[in-house]
Design a protein around this motif. Structure first.
Motif, PDB file in Angstrom:
ATOM      1  N   UNK A 112      -8.161  -6.669   5.362  1.00 56.71           N
ATOM      2  CA  UNK A 112      -8.282  -6.439   3.918  1.00 56.71           C
ATOM      3  C   UNK A 112      -7.178  -5.510   3.405  1.00 56.71           C
ATOM      4  N   UNK A 113      -6.829  -4.507   4.197  1.00 54.46           N
ATOM      5  CA  UNK A 113      -5.767  -3.598   3.771  1.00 54.46           C
ATOM      6  C   UNK A 113      -4.469  -4.383   3.590  1.00 54.46           C
ATOM      7  N   UNK A 114      -4.170  -5.258   4.562  1.00 55.22           N
ATOM      8  CA  UNK A 114      -2.937  -6.049   4.475  1.00 55.22           C
ATOM      9  C   UNK A 114      -2.999  -7.008   3.291  1.00 55.22           C
ATOM     10  N   UNK A 115      -4.163  -7.630   3.096  1.00 53.77           N
ATOM     11  CA  UNK A 115      -4.302  -8.580   1.975  1.00 53.77           C
ATOM     12  C   UNK A 115      -4.162  -7.855   0.636  1.00 53.77           C
ATOM     13  N   UNK A 116      -4.736  -6.661   0.544  1.00 47.39           N
ATOM     14  CA  UNK A 116      -4.658  -5.901  -0.705  1.00 47.39           C
ATOM     15  C   UNK A 116      -3.202  -5.547  -1.006  1.00 47.39           C
ATOM     16  N   UNK A 117      -2.452  -5.142   0.021  1.00 46.05           N
ATOM     17  CA  UNK A 117      -1.034  -4.829  -0.172  1.00 46.05           C
ATOM     18  C   UNK A 117      -0.284  -6.062  -0.660  1.00 46.05           C
ATOM     19  N   UNK A 118      -0.527  -7.191   0.005  1.00 49.58           N
ATOM     20  CA  UNK A 118       0.187  -8.418  -0.345  1.00 49.58           C
ATOM     21  C   UNK A 118      -0.117  -8.811  -1.794  1.00 49.58           C
ATOM     22  N   UNK A 119      -1.380  -8.776  -2.158  1.00 47.59           N
ATOM     23  CA  UNK A 119      -1.746  -9.156  -3.533  1.00 47.59           C
ATOM     24  C   UNK A 119      -1.104  -8.210  -4.544  1.00 47.59           C
ATOM     25  N   UNK A 120      -1.226  -6.921  -4.252  1.00 51.53           N
ATOM     26  CA  UNK A 120      -0.775  -5.901  -5.195  1.00 51.53           C
ATOM     27  C   UNK A 120       0.753  -5.956  -5.380  1.00 51.53           C
ATOM     28  N   UNK A 121       1.474  -6.258  -4.301  1.00 55.51           N
ATOM     29  CA  UNK A 121       2.936  -6.354  -4.407  1.00 55.51           C
ATOM     30  C   UNK A 121       3.310  -7.492  -5.359  1.00 55.51           C
ATOM     31  N   UNK A 122       2.616  -8.622  -5.230  1.00 58.95           N
ATOM     32  CA  UNK A 122       2.913  -9.763  -6.109  1.00 58.95           C
ATOM     33  C   UNK A 122       2.540  -9.430  -7.554  1.00 58.95           C
ATOM     34  N   UNK A 145       2.389  -6.252   6.695  1.00 55.09           N
ATOM     35  CA  UNK A 145       2.331  -6.341   8.157  1.00 55.09           C
ATOM     36  C   UNK A 145       2.453  -4.945   8.779  1.00 55.09           C
ATOM     37  N   UNK A 146       3.363  -4.143   8.257  1.00 53.62           N
ATOM     38  CA  UNK A 146       3.507  -2.774   8.782  1.00 53.62           C
ATOM     39  C   UNK A 146       2.232  -1.959   8.529  1.00 53.62           C
ATOM     40  N   UNK A 147       1.637  -2.176   7.365  1.00 52.58           N
ATOM     41  CA  UNK A 147       0.407  -1.446   7.030  1.00 52.58           C
ATOM     42  C   UNK A 147      -0.686  -1.755   8.051  1.00 52.58           C
ATOM     43  N   UNK A 148      -0.875  -3.043   8.332  1.00 59.26           N
ATOM     44  CA  UNK A 148      -1.918  -3.429   9.283  1.00 59.26           C
ATOM     45  C   UNK A 148      -1.588  -2.898  10.677  1.00 59.26           C
ATOM     46  N   UNK A 149      -0.321  -2.980  11.065  1.00 64.02           N
ATOM     47  CA  UNK A 149       0.067  -2.513  12.402  1.00 64.02           C
ATOM     48  C   UNK A 149      -0.171  -1.007  12.544  1.00 64.02           C
ATOM     49  N   UNK A 150       0.214  -0.271  11.507  1.00 60.13           N
ATOM     50  CA  UNK A 150       0.020   1.179  11.538  1.00 60.13           C
ATOM     51  C   UNK A 150      -1.465   1.528  11.648  1.00 60.13           C
ATOM     52  N   UNK A 151      -2.277   0.865  10.831  1.00 61.20           N
ATOM     53  CA  UNK A 151      -3.716   1.179  10.843  1.00 61.20           C
ATOM     54  C   UNK A 151      -4.334   0.871  12.204  1.00 61.20           C
ATOM     55  N   UNK A 152      -3.949  -0.276  12.773  1.00 62.41           N
ATOM     56  CA  UNK A 152      -4.480  -0.656  14.083  1.00 62.41           C
ATOM     57  C   UNK A 152      -4.105   0.368  15.139  1.00 62.41           C
ATOM     58  N   UNK A 174       5.057   8.093   2.120  1.00 60.85           N
ATOM     59  CA  UNK A 174       5.196   6.679   1.704  1.00 60.85           C
ATOM     60  C   UNK A 174       6.299   5.964   2.495  1.00 60.85           C
ATOM     61  N   UNK A 175       6.094   5.791   3.781  1.00 61.35           N
ATOM     62  CA  UNK A 175       7.127   5.261   4.679  1.00 61.35           C
ATOM     63  C   UNK A 175       6.921   3.797   5.053  1.00 61.35           C
ATOM     64  N   UNK A 176       5.794   3.215   4.670  1.00 63.39           N
ATOM     65  CA  UNK A 176       5.529   1.820   5.032  1.00 63.39           C
ATOM     66  C   UNK A 176       6.125   0.898   3.967  1.00 63.39           C
ATOM     67  N   UNK A 177       6.540  -0.307   4.397  1.00 66.43           N
ATOM     68  CA  UNK A 177       7.243  -1.198   3.487  1.00 66.43           C
ATOM     69  C   UNK A 177       6.632  -2.590   3.347  1.00 66.43           C
ATOM     70  N   UNK A 178       5.597  -2.901   4.103  1.00 66.33           N
ATOM     71  CA  UNK A 178       5.051  -4.261   4.006  1.00 66.33           C
ATOM     72  C   UNK A 178       3.585  -4.297   4.419  1.00 66.33           C
TER      73      UNK A 178
END
Ligand code: ADP
Ligand code: MG
Ligand code: ZN
Length: 476
Positions: free
Chosen positions: A222-232, A164-171, A158-162
């Motif tokens: 979608x991965x980035x959007x899901x993270x953003x929604x879920x964090x809020x 944007x990082x999630x999308x960058x890592x996946x790409x 669990x090293x990702x924090x945002x």
């Protein structure tokens, strides 16, 4: 989110690029007639015996080596038991302990200040079939073509924090696995999909909050959007003094929200146990050496090399994004002194055309040396940019020498100054008033004369040269 930070770990399922399935010799192909690629093994008949596809093991180990994992000499297949109509055997064949690879990492962020995202493991497993809902008949049908398709699951720490990082890592992970030819990586086919685990905690805390898992995201966005929604969502629960309940959720891209699928209490107990029908999986040092020998140049190195040739960051990334594009570029570059224009042609014309045609660049009709020739014609002003873009579709479709194609369409620019001088002199003689104005200091009139020369040459004159010749004559 000032005092809280998101903690994110990913489980990525990636379909391996093999001709056949993981434990039988059925073709690993989706999209064909339903249930046309099935046998007693992949349809889960009792007593049918699986046999491991060596190529799948090879690709899993190759991914592990590229990601710096410890590839295990011995790993074990286990049965992961659950009931679902698309899983006829009643279990998925996966790996629990030990998996084929442990550890490893992939870095994201700037090269001079990278953020290391550690991997927990990579394991091999087979995919399930598909339930197809037939609205017209009011029935749900089962297609087992995908059942038994080889996957690797890559689990991060669990090293990702945002988001944007999630999308960058996946790409970056996707680009690497495509580059290694471990996967075809077609996102729309679900060949690279991930589950996102996310929790919140006070920034910098040393403990983890309760997490939710969002299942089956098959696009970076979608991965980035899901993270953003879920964090809020989690933040607002915590702000109200409520708890986040550990659960599995689904992301709805239309409504841009996640919804609960099942809670921890309803979570499956998979009753993992070693799969008795498969022997331990062995990887020898000799096999690892062979895999190392076929490993392509790592993407960071290719990128650094391309940038060293004068390509921009974005151009280098675009070439790396498309499978075998850098290979094509390298072949074309040999025929050139100055590769920047070639990169532009590839990014603006060749790659989009390959994308539309579903081709890897080296498989298209336009040979690397002919694209290099096109770049050269533009560099020495024999062909205008507009003309080059005009003939490109024909070159892409049929291949061939760009000079010949341009000449056949009358698009080659006349760079012969003798020919241009004659036209320039005609133009000046025909417009004495304008010539006089130019001589009195209205330099803008030069472009009028260039227009005249272009017209007389029916667009074939090299405009830059025409301007020089005209200025010379007018200033005499
Ligand atoms: P499981 O197999 O039950 O889903 P794992 O412990 O294997 O659980 O973790 C799965 C993923 O969840 C990993 O990517 C891991 O990094 C991530 N993860 C574990 N705990 C948390 C947490 N508290 N917050 C966010 N992600 C987490
Ligand atoms: Mg999980
Ligand atoms: Zn089969």
């Amino acid at each position: 989110m000032s005092d809280l930070e998101a903690v994110i770990g990913l489980e990525i399922h990636c379909q391996l690029k093999t001709a056949t399935k993981l434990f039988c010799s059925c073709q690993a192909r989706s999209g064909d007639e339903p249930n046309s690629h099935i046998c007693e093994v992949c349809s889960g008949q009792p007593g049918a015996l699986p046999r491991l596809n060596g190529r799948a093991l090879w690709l899993a180990a190759k991914a592990g080596l590229a990601l710096g994992c410890q590839v295990q000499e011995v790993s074990i297949f286990s049965r992961k038991n659950y009931f679902y109509p698309d899983l006829p055997a009643g279990f998925q064949t996966s790996q629990l302990d030990p998996p084929v690879c442990l550890g490893g990492a992939l870095s994201i962020g700037p090269e001079d200040d990278p953020l290391l995202i550690r991997l927990n493991r990579i394991h091999l497993e087979d995919d399930a079939g598909k339930c197809v809902h037939d609205e017209a008949r009011g029935q749900t049908l089962v297609d087992l073509n995908r059942a038994g398709t080889p996957l690797i699951e890559i689990v991060t720490e669990p090293d990702l924090r945002s988001s944007a990082q999630t999308a960058e890592f996946l790409k970056k992970l996707h680009a690497l696995l495509v580059h290694l030819e471990v996967t075809e990586g077609r996102l729309e086919e679900g060949e690279f999909r991930c589950d996102v685990n996310i929790s919140l905690r006070p920034r910098g805390a040393a403990w983890f909050g309760t997490r939710c898992e969002i299942k089956n995201l098959n696009s970076f966005r979608h991965a980035a959007q899901a993270v953003a929604y879920e964090a809020v969502r989690q933040e607002s629960l915590l702000a109200q003094g409520l708890e986040v309940s550990q659960e599995t959720r689904l992301f709805d891209p239309v409504r841009q929200e996640t919804r609960s699928l099942r809670s921890k209490e309803e979570a499956h107990d998979y009753r993992y146990f070693p799969q008795p029908d498969l022997p331990p999986v062995l990887i020898s040092g000799e096999m690892l050496e062979k895999i190392r020998a076929e490993m392509p140049e790592p993407p960071e190195k290719v990128k650094a090399r391309l940038k060293g040739l004068g390509l921009t960051d974005e151009q280098a990334e675009r070439l790396l994004d498309r499978r075998r594009a850098a290979e094509y570029f390298d072949a074309a570059r040999l025929a050139l002194e100055e590769p920047k224009r070639l990169a532009t042609l590839m990014v603006e014309l060749l790659l989009p055309a390959c994308q539309r045609a579903g081709l890897d660049p080296p498989d298209c009709r336009l040979a690397p040396r002919d694209l290099a020739a096109l770049a050269r014609l533009m560099a020495d002003n024999t062909l205008s940019r507009r003309a080059a873009y005009e003939i490109f579709p024909e070159l892409f479709e049929k291949g061939g020498d760009p000079a010949a194609v341009a000449a056949a369409r009358g698009l080659l620019q006349v760079s012969d100054s003798g020919a241009i001088e004659a036209l320039a002199a005609e133009a000046i003689a025909a417009h004495p008033e304008e010539a006089e104005k130019y001589r009195q200091g209205q330099e803008k009139i030069l472009s009028f004369f260039v227009g005249q020369v272009m017209k007389k040459s029916r667009g074939a004159a090299n405009p830059k040269l025409a301007g020089e010749v005209l200025a010379g004559l007018l200033n005499q």
